[in-house]
Design an enzyme around this catalytic site. Sequence first.
Site, mmCIF file in Angstrom:
data_model
loop_
_atom_site.group_PDB
_atom_site.id
_atom_site.type_symbol
_atom_site.label_atom_id
_atom_site.label_comp_id
_atom_site.label_asym_id
_atom_site.label_seq_id
_atom_site.Cartn_x
_atom_site.Cartn_y
_atom_site.Cartn_z
ATOM 1 N N GLY A 1 9.330 5.734 6.873
ATOM 2 C CA GLY A 1 10.666 5.607 8.126
ATOM 3 C C GLY A 1 9.838 4.203 8.075
ATOM 4 O O GLY A 1 11.418 3.788 8.760
ATOM 5 N N PHE A 2 9.338 4.236 8.715
ATOM 6 C CA PHE A 2 9.184 2.458 9.365
ATOM 7 C C PHE A 2 9.625 1.630 8.471
ATOM 8 O O PHE A 2 9.805 -0.142 9.377
ATOM 9 C CB PHE A 2 7.960 2.406 10.030
ATOM 10 C CG PHE A 2 6.518 2.168 10.009
ATOM 11 C CD1 PHE A 2 6.235 4.308 9.080
ATOM 12 C CD2 PHE A 2 6.228 1.530 8.363
ATOM 13 C CE1 PHE A 2 5.296 4.006 8.473
ATOM 14 C CE2 PHE A 2 5.349 1.943 7.900
ATOM 15 C CZ PHE A 2 5.010 2.769 7.472
ATOM 16 N N ASP B 1 3.282 15.255 12.982
ATOM 17 C CA ASP B 1 3.555 14.576 11.873
ATOM 18 C C ASP B 1 2.162 14.691 11.161
ATOM 19 O O ASP B 1 1.395 13.771 9.759
ATOM 20 C CB ASP B 1 3.928 13.374 11.267
ATOM 21 C CG ASP B 1 4.269 13.024 9.682
ATOM 22 O OD1 ASP B 1 4.995 13.960 9.614
ATOM 23 O OD2 ASP B 1 4.295 12.107 9.609
ATOM 24 N N LEU C 1 0.716 -1.345 -0.384
ATOM 25 C CA LEU C 1 -0.167 -0.656 0.269
ATOM 26 C C LEU C 1 0.906 0.996 -0.189
ATOM 27 O O LEU C 1 1.213 2.305 -0.806
ATOM 28 C CB LEU C 1 -0.654 0.211 1.756
ATOM 29 C CG LEU C 1 -1.339 -0.937 1.483
ATOM 30 C CD1 LEU C 1 -2.841 -1.122 3.142
ATOM 31 C CD2 LEU C 1 -2.597 -1.141 0.019
ATOM 32 N N GLY C 2 2.166 1.608 1.014
ATOM 33 C CA GLY C 2 3.160 2.522 0.625
ATOM 34 C C GLY C 2 4.062 2.544 1.236
ATOM 35 O O GLY C 2 4.050 0.734 1.716
ATOM 36 N N LYS D 1 1.727 -3.501 9.092
ATOM 37 C CA LYS D 1 3.283 -1.983 8.731
ATOM 38 C C LYS D 1 4.370 -3.151 9.420
ATOM 39 O O LYS D 1 4.125 -3.806 10.502
ATOM 40 C CB LYS D 1 2.791 -0.937 10.226
ATOM 41 C CG LYS D 1 3.899 -0.390 9.716
ATOM 42 C CD LYS D 1 3.659 1.520 10.947
ATOM 43 C CE LYS D 1 2.257 1.910 10.370
ATOM 44 N NZ LYS D 1 2.567 3.579 11.744
#
Length: 821
Positions: A510-511, A625, A506-507, A528
């Site tokens: 930074g992690f 953020d 999906l994208g 994630k």
Amino acid sequence: MDHSFLVLVLLVPCLLCFSSALETIGPTQSLSDGETLVSQAEVFELGFFSPAGSANRFLGIWYKKIPDRTVVWVANRDNPINGSPGNLTLTASGNLVLLSYSSDTIVWSTNTTSSKPMSSSVRLLATGNLVLQDGSDPNSEVYLWQSFDYPTDTFLPDMKIGWDLKRGLNRHLVAWKSPSDPSSSDFTWGLELHSYPEAVAWKGNHKYFRSGPWNGIRYSGAPEQKPNNLFWFKFVSNEEEVYYTYGLQDKSVLTRNVLNRSNDAWERSAWSDPTQEWKYYSSVPKDKCDNYNFCGPHGYCDMANLGCQCLEGFSPKSPDKWAAMDWTQGCKRDKPLQCGDKVGFKKFTNMKLPDTTSTWVNASLDIKACHEKCLGNCSCTAYTHSDIRASGSGCALWFGDLLDIRTFSDGGQDLHIRMAASELGGDNGNRLKIAVAAVVGIVGALGMVFTIYCCHRSRTKSKGETGEKGEKEQKNEHSGEDMELPAFDLAMIINATGNFSANNKLGEGGFGPVYKGTLADGQEIAVKRLSSSSGQGLKEFKNEVILIAKLQHRNLVKLLGCCIEGGEKMLVYEYMPNKSLDAFIFDDKRSYLLDWPTRFSIICGVARGILYLHQDSRLRIIHRDLKASNVLLDKEMKPKISDFGMAKTFGGDQSEGNTNRVVGTYGYMAPEYATDGLFSVKSDVFSFGILLLEIISGKRSRGIFRSNQNLIGHAWRLYSEGRPLELMDPCLEDTADSSCKFSEVMRCIHVSFLCLQQRPEDRPSMASVAVMLGSDGPLPPPKQPGFLIDCSDGPSEADSSSGKLLSHSINEITISLVQAR
């Protein structure tokens, strides 16, 4: 000669001298100058009047049987009728309108329409409340409009002072400019909205008096306000309303509270029939100790000693000025405290609690847990019960300087103030609670809390799969951890994501990457996955677990669980089928799917989510953020804020913090954060202002517009030139006739500029932003906003004067700032 003018000249004196009383005003009926509307029992009367020494006409309410007319409410206080009579009419649409005879213009209006306009009626209640109600049920207490929602300078029994959060309505008092001029002055009184609400009087932009918070019985700064045979008092604070009200035990008594500009005081008085006058029996400020922050930070006012004293453990910040009785600079600690110092708390009694702007409150904690909560946060300076009824309950914590304190000989309450342990030896009998607050650095703290919240596999593999040795290693690795998150097996995640197939990606942040997955039961998830090459990602991963594990809000993305196995560290979230907001508003084709009602709903939802983080969650959270790509959209296009890897937490709403590592996204950062590393809740407010402009315009904040301006500069130029609606996304203009409310667009643009003020203290809180978006009341004029640096090339050089280095990636231009020590 104009005969109509002659008739009016002859008619006006007759209208002013003729008087008749009505009981109600029905549809299309009117109240002319010279007529009045009288309440039940003839306590109050509505009509037209002119103050002494003035020829202007006003519509007002006064006590009918008291001589020398005492006015308690004025409709058109800031728009008088000049030189002619007025007429109050209930229109066929159910709107109450005040007209001027001379110009036939609307002077004042309720701006409210009824679903059954032809059955509406207007009555004046015995409480002094003018109400517009459904005439088919005259006994109903559900009003279409009421004057009690719009008080002027007088607070009557059964009236509410405070906020209706559902309607965005702020009921507050504004004093008359003078006895002959009822127009609004700069002297106001109302409730401030934060974790521990309190009443505050303002003179212009300066606090003048503060009541202290409500402690279950009274305001902490008003010890004389106790239950009695004459009055009852009530303070209500919940998700829908925050208000203070009072009433009479004996309804025959006439009493009022008036905000008086002539002597800058809140005055409580009662009518005396024998003397035929108002008897004043209390007022505030009552002495110099009531003047706001009279003794400065950490100083307290003591009327017994006729001046200011420093709290024990503190000394005058400026001894020379203190000796000259200039106490404004206040006091400083004799022994400054650092994280890790041995500290305890000293109990001060009979205190007016400090200013509650920077507080955190939890009604369910007892005093012991409150003590531990404050002890564990080295920014916490004091604590006490939030409710003093019975043996006390609840917890209130203070952060930063303690302001506006005084002592009482009878009243006030206990306040436990943080001190160095070495200063607590001679405590004169006060019970001390001394402990070591061993506060470690932020990375260590995150690691410690991470072991509490993070999870391991809930289903232990059999010995046949892992072997006895492997099982023991697993147990040792996770021993002592408290599993509070559901666990997902690695095999389950691999199967759900197609072994982390590129088609399911999906994208990336930074992690590390994010993948879509589908569980065996059909539930869709977003995974994630922490990148093994990202040192920064580990910190973000821990931070995200800590912050979002127990956050519950409809506008925050929901964390379903985690997976820590085989060297993998992953977070599992609910899947958002419409992905992120930026995929819509910055796409020429998909932007047409977001009409204005949908965009406005997203704006309000994001505002509610941030408000929850800042004010209503267990911890005060600054996101740091906030941007379009971190706002996810569910199947109904409802927004959910995501990505808490950069967030900071506080036990209370500190005025600001400082960091040596600036992280976030260029184009959304507040100026003070990008340049100096200073952050606060107002940093998120600035980012929200940027997001507002992007949603309205469909343009990225980093875009370059005319004269090399960024989005803020472009929007401000259009606003300053009187062309704000030219900022709108062109696709909204195509649907404007059917769905776009220009008034809402204008309001959102205005609110965005208030959020984008250069100075953090000039920006509203998110509570105020939410109220402004949900109401149609007047907004303060914005100053020129804080323009971001021209970002056509992005930051690339070190700032030699500050020793700060900026680095950025090409896509999101995510900044890390390293400050030389």
